[in-house]
Scaffold this active site. Sequence first.
Site, short mmCIF file in Angstrom:
data_model
loop_
_atom_site.label_atom_id
_atom_site.label_comp_id
_atom_site.label_asym_id
_atom_site.label_seq_id
_atom_site.Cartn_x
_atom_site.Cartn_y
_atom_site.Cartn_z
N ASN A 177 13.42 96.41 30.97
CA ASN A 177 14.49 96.66 31.95
C ASN A 177 14.48 95.49 32.93
OD1 ASN A 177 16.19 97.54 33.93
ND2 ASN A 177 14.97 99.33 34.53
N GLY A 217 9.47 96.93 33.65
CA GLY A 217 10.30 96.22 34.61
C GLY A 217 9.82 94.79 34.78
N GLU A 239 8.74 107.90 34.17
CA GLU A 239 8.47 106.84 35.14
C GLU A 239 8.14 107.47 36.49
OE1 GLU A 239 10.35 102.86 33.80
OE2 GLU A 239 11.79 103.90 35.04
N GLY A 263 7.11 99.21 40.26
CA GLY A 263 7.16 98.00 41.08
C GLY A 263 6.09 97.95 42.16
N HIS A 275 17.66 106.31 35.68
CA HIS A 275 16.53 105.56 36.24
C HIS A 275 16.33 105.99 37.70
CE1 HIS A 275 14.06 102.31 37.73
NE2 HIS A 275 13.72 102.09 36.47
N SER A 328 4.77 99.77 36.37
CA SER A 328 3.72 98.73 36.45
C SER A 328 2.96 98.53 35.15
CB SER A 328 2.76 99.02 37.62
OG SER A 328 3.47 99.02 38.84
N GLU A 371 15.81 104.39 40.29
CA GLU A 371 16.54 103.59 41.27
C GLU A 371 18.00 104.04 41.35
OE1 GLU A 371 15.28 99.76 39.76
OE2 GLU A 371 13.24 100.33 40.33
N LYS A 398 16.44 94.88 35.25
CA LYS A 398 16.99 95.26 36.56
C LYS A 398 17.99 94.18 37.03
CE LYS A 398 13.01 98.14 37.35
NZ LYS A 398 12.04 98.74 38.28
P1 13P Z 1 7.89 97.91 36.87
O1 13P Z 1 7.35 97.67 35.48
O2 13P Z 1 8.33 96.67 37.55
O3 13P Z 1 6.97 98.77 37.67
O4 13P Z 1 9.25 98.77 36.68
C1 13P Z 1 9.23 99.90 35.88
C2 13P Z 1 10.61 100.36 35.68
O5 13P Z 1 11.25 100.86 36.57
C3 13P Z 1 11.21 100.15 34.35
O6 13P Z 1 12.42 100.84 34.22
#
Ligand code: 13P
Length: 250
Positions: free
Chosen positions: A9, A233, A167, A173, A95, A212, A97, A11
């Site tokens: 992803n 991510g 997640e 993140g 997601h 992560s 976010e 983002k």
């Molecule tokens: P990170 O791997 O940066 O923690 O993000 C995970 C994520 O939200 C994937 O959709």
Amino acid sequence: MRRKLVAGNWKMNGSADSSRELLQGILGGAAEVAAVELAVFPPFVYLGLVEQALSGTAIVWGTQNLSEHASGAHTGEVAGPMLKDFHCTYVIVGHSERRTLYGESDEVVARKYAAARKFGLKPILCVGETLEEREQEVTEAVVERQLKAVLDLEGIASFADAVIAYEPVWAIGTGRTATPEQAQEVHAFIRARLAAHDAALANQVRILYGGSVKGSNAAELLVMPDIDGGLVGGASLDAKDFLAIAKAGC
Ligand code: 13P
């Protein structure tokens, strides 16, 4: 056997140049991790260049969101049929976010999941609890509620073509990964909830872990019995890191 899926992803990151470079890097190492399915999720505007770079390869692609509507007066939105035009296989829905920053409710997420299926895209349904919810020990209730909205609207059979991504919001993140045991516990819970409706189907559904994931922790996560891959991510923006995660799943 469930084939592992490692999904990147991206983002809201990158440029046209950096996206092309990243794809070349991933393609350079893809043959070595062919046991794992690889997928990338660029920002909408780079979908064309992703399609161009990956057509005819074993790597598939999709987007991070879609509209619940098919077309019409929805300024700024992108509809499922448009994603099909670019030969997307998957689309991420719900997601955290999108849920927290853009106010997507369980019902909106369920409608987006339905829209994905209606237009021939496989949804990757994200679920997961916040830190506060984990501390209040309501993780299972939250995940169950998020799943229920989709089950109520689309039914258990819809999961035959869907993927779930667990997640935990506190792990996204933050560099703070769930332990393999913490993740496994929730993955097993999700599978059990699906199995209550259809045991055979539940056994086939892939449940990815996200939060992560990096090359250095992927192996211990991907070895767990109910973890069928990763939704990655930050580490998916580096071809070497992304491939290292895939390698851990081989
Ligand atoms: P990170 O791997 O940066 O923690 O993000 C995970 C994520 O939200 C994937 O959709």
